[in-house]
Design an enzyme around this catalytic site. Structure first.
Site: not given
Ligand SMILES: Cc1ncc(C[n+]2csc(CCOP(=O)(O)OP(=O)(O)O)c2C)c(N)n1
Ligand SMILES: [Mg+2]
Lengths: 336, 336
Positions: B68, B137
């Site tokens: 971000e 959230h």
């Molecule tokens: C700072 C932030 N940005 C975006 C999100 C939205 N979000 C939640 S999980 C996710 C994907 C995360 O991917 P990864 O770290 O690979 O974990 P996975 O979900 O694959 O276990 C996103 C974009 C968030 N919760 N926090």
């Protein structure tokens, strides 16, 4: 916990390292994670759970093998996909369900839900709603251990997506500069939500990031219990010896969508099905049977135990009281 | 996409209206690009960008890594040099990770450079509670940005405004933050065809009344209107003002209403303390409208707590139709 095995022992790391009772318990917890999440999914469908949740079905070996040698004094920081970590670290599924059902008996007294599930008593400092939010916190926990002369370690779970947050880079650097006892465990399931690692990340393996911070980095098959356990074991030994942090990358895959609202438009059905043939629980179970730790009947009994525990957990959650509405500002600050 | 009301007016949902604004802007201006996490093939966490990647391609509808601070900063740099980026935060809560670029850079560049630079960036931020997504959230942090000279902060309450404000934001030479309420995305309403601009900084009297003034923003406009409708049945005439813009704030419309009704209530979803209500109350107290007050000013904001997970607590934490109705009744009867 570990034993010095003769050099000729070619059996998988876990088999030659852990006692049969420990291996049985690891299998039980993996089943517990799977059944817990299936139960949560079902409860969500029935409207008993609201909000959203992120299931780790297909990633159970990563959670369990990573936590294999951790004691309650060792800490973990977890992620939004944290149910498996919580159970692997020893949480009670009844209190987890109670949290998901928003009950006062839940781990967070109904204030946090799935995305904030924690069990401070067993060293789980909590899931996180913020991607990358747990990374600096894990480094802080490791700093505490070092400053207070304790030999506990902190395992920091994070996803492949988190490796592109600034917090990741800042945290790894500090952990390395200060030689802190932290193990960064990346659960690389190929995607951050819909974004494939290849589209978001400049390095091929997340473990390649380690060299930028002068720490060992290793990529392992995250669905192979022994491979994960062996890599994390080496990192724990290094951390407890005061030699600093390591990065372990568990390559795995989530079978379900990112959250409860995912149209799966970014991956193919074939890809999902192919990964489902690499079920980490089935693999570990066969390994235990092949090496005579359990027979089929005993393995079935382990699975049945997990199922019974999940059913009892749901019943406990259903019958638990909800928080009092008047308590909405409770827990914002310490109570006198 | 082209539903009509009985009156023959075209009806779109709030998210369709936003998407239409982005499509119009991209068709008319090649410098407009979209950036954000999972806004491409996934269509955005709330399906607002939906199919725009199919229409404009991945070079103009850019999936960013989960970064971000970097993503918002790249948008700022691009805006500074000739592009018009619309950066979508997946949830407004994640703007916290980009505070540096929003507050220290985007907001201040024009001023620090003595008017020689322009940062025409637009940030879109899904905000608010009511989805069971808990503390990280569900926040309503728009007031934070009201404290920052250099930013413009908008809160559309209707599909028509959501489209018109986005087009105005793009036409504006300064950084604009648009807080979209997650619970409004599916709300339908009349949306004019083609390009039009909703004036920035102009509040709107959504219902005129004589006994008290209710100033509200975003989803609270709808709750206030419903409360006003119920109160009308008992002979209480409430005027409801849709604030629409927090910065700049439309003092004229608010003060004129207070001079007329002599009673003021401000309803907002952010935490009550140090919020939009404080600013508006002080504005009235510092003006001649103060002399027209027949009762103390009343603020209705969120509980002094993070947004809780449990659905009943979550509901209780922010103003609802019933709480607005009861408070307005007390104010009209001077029981405050
Ligand atoms: C700072 C932030 N940005 C975006 C999100 C939205 N979000 C939640 S999980 C996710 C994907 C995360 O991917 P990864 O770290 O690979 O974990 P996975 O979900 O694959 O276990 C996103 C974009 C968030 N919760 N926090
Ligand atoms: Mg991932």
């Amino acid at each position: 916990m570990t034993s010095d095995a003769p050099a000729t022992d070619n059996r998988p790391f876990a088999i030659r390292t852990y006692a049969p009772a420990q291996l049985r318990e690891a299998l039980r917890r993996m089943y517990l994670i799977r059944r817990f999440e299936e139960g949560a999914e079902d409860s969500y469908m029935r409207g008993l759970i609201h909000g959203t949740m992120h299931l780790s079905i297909g990633q159970e070996a990563s959670a369990m093998a990573t936590c294999m040698e951790l004691t309650d004094a060792d800490k973990i920081t977890s992620t939004h996909r944290g149910h498996g970590h919580c159970i692997a670290k020893g949480a009670d599924v009844g209190r987890m369900f109670a949290e998901f059902f928003g009950k006062e008996t839940g781990y967070c007294h109904g204030r946090g839900g799935s995305m904030h599930i924690a069990d401070v008593r067993t060293g789980n400092l909590g899931a996180n709603g913020i991607v990358g939010g747990g990374l600096p916190i894990a480094v802080g926990a490791a700093l505490t251990a070092k400053r207070l002369g304790r030999d506990d370690v902190t395992v920091c779970f994070f996803g492949d997506g988190a490796n592109n947050e600034g917090a990741f880079h800042e945290a790894l650097n500090m952990a390395s500069v200060w030689k802190l006892p932290v193990i960064f465990v990346c659960e690389n399931n190929g995607y951050g939500m819909s974004t494939a690692v290849t589209r978001s990340t400049a390095v091929r393996h997340i473990a390649d990031r380690a060299s930028a911070y002068s720490m060992p980095g290793i990529t392992v098959d995250g669905n192979d219990f022994s491979a994960v356990a062996e890599a994390v074991h080496a990192a724990i030994v290094r951390a407890r010896a005061g030699d600093g942090p390591s990065l372990v990358e568990n390559v795995t895959y989530r079978w379900r969508g990112h959250s409860k609202s995912d149209r799966n438009r970014y991956r193919t059905k074939e890809e999902i099905e192919e990964w489902m043939t690499r079920d980490p629980i089935a693999r570990f179970r066969s390994e235990l049977i092949a090496h005579g730790i359990l027979d089929e009947a005993a393995a079935d009994a382990v699975a049945a135990e997990a199922m019974a525990e999940v059913e009892a957990g749901i019943a406990f959650a259903k019958s638990s009281p909800a928080p009092a509405i008047g308590d909405v500002t409770r827990y914002v600050y310490a109570e006198n | 996409m082209n539903a009509m009301t009985e009156t023959g007016l075209r009806v779109l949902s709030y998210s369709e209206a936003i998407r239409e604004a982005m499509a119009i802007a991209m068709e008319n201006d090649p410098t407009v690009i979209l950036m954000g996490e999972d806004i491409g093939v996934y269509g955005g966490a709330f399906q607002v960008t939906l199919d725009l990647v199919d229409r404009f391609g991945p070079d103009r509808v850019m999936d960013t890594p989960i970064s971000e601070l970097g993503g918002a900063g790249v948008a700022v740099g691009a805006a500074l040099t000739g592009l018009k980026p619309i950066y979508e935060f997946q949830f407004s809560d994640f703007a916290m990770l980009a505070m540096e670029q929003i507050v220290n850079q985007a907001a201040k560049l024009r001023y620090m450079l003595g008017g020689e630079a322009s940062v025409p960036v637009v940030f879109r931020l899904p905000a608010g509670s009511g989805t069971g997504a808990a503390a990280q959230h569900s926040q309503s942090i728009e007031a934070w940005f009201g404290h920052v000279p250099g930013l413009k902060v908008l809160q559309p309450a209707t599909p028509e405004d959501a489209k018109g404000m986005l087009l105005s934001a793009l036409a504006d030479p300064d950084p604009v933050m648009i807080f979209e309420h997650k619970l409004l995305y599916k709300m339908k309403g009349h949306v004019p065809e083609g390009s039009y601009l909703t004036p920035i900084g102009k509040a709107l009297v959504r219902r005129s009344g004589t006994d008290l003034t209710i100033v509200a923003g975003s989803i609270m406009v709808h709750r206030a209107l419903e409360a006003a409708e119920r109160l009308a049945a008992e002979g209480i005439s409430a005027e409801v003002i849709d604030l629409r813009s927090i910065r700049p704030i439309d003092a004229e419309t608010i003060l004129a209403s207070v001079r007329k009704t002599g009673r003021l209530m401000v309803v907002y979803e952010g935490v009550k303390a140090f919020g939009v209500g404080a600013e508006i109350s002080a504005m009235v107290a510092e003006s001649d409208a103060f002399d027209h007050l027949d009762a103390p000013i009343l603020r209705l904001g969120a509980a002094d707590a993070p947004v809780p997970y449990n659905p009943d607590l979550e509901r209780a934490a922010v103003p609802q139709v019933e709480t607005i109705e009861a408070a307005a009744r007390r104010l009209a009867r001077r029981e405050v």
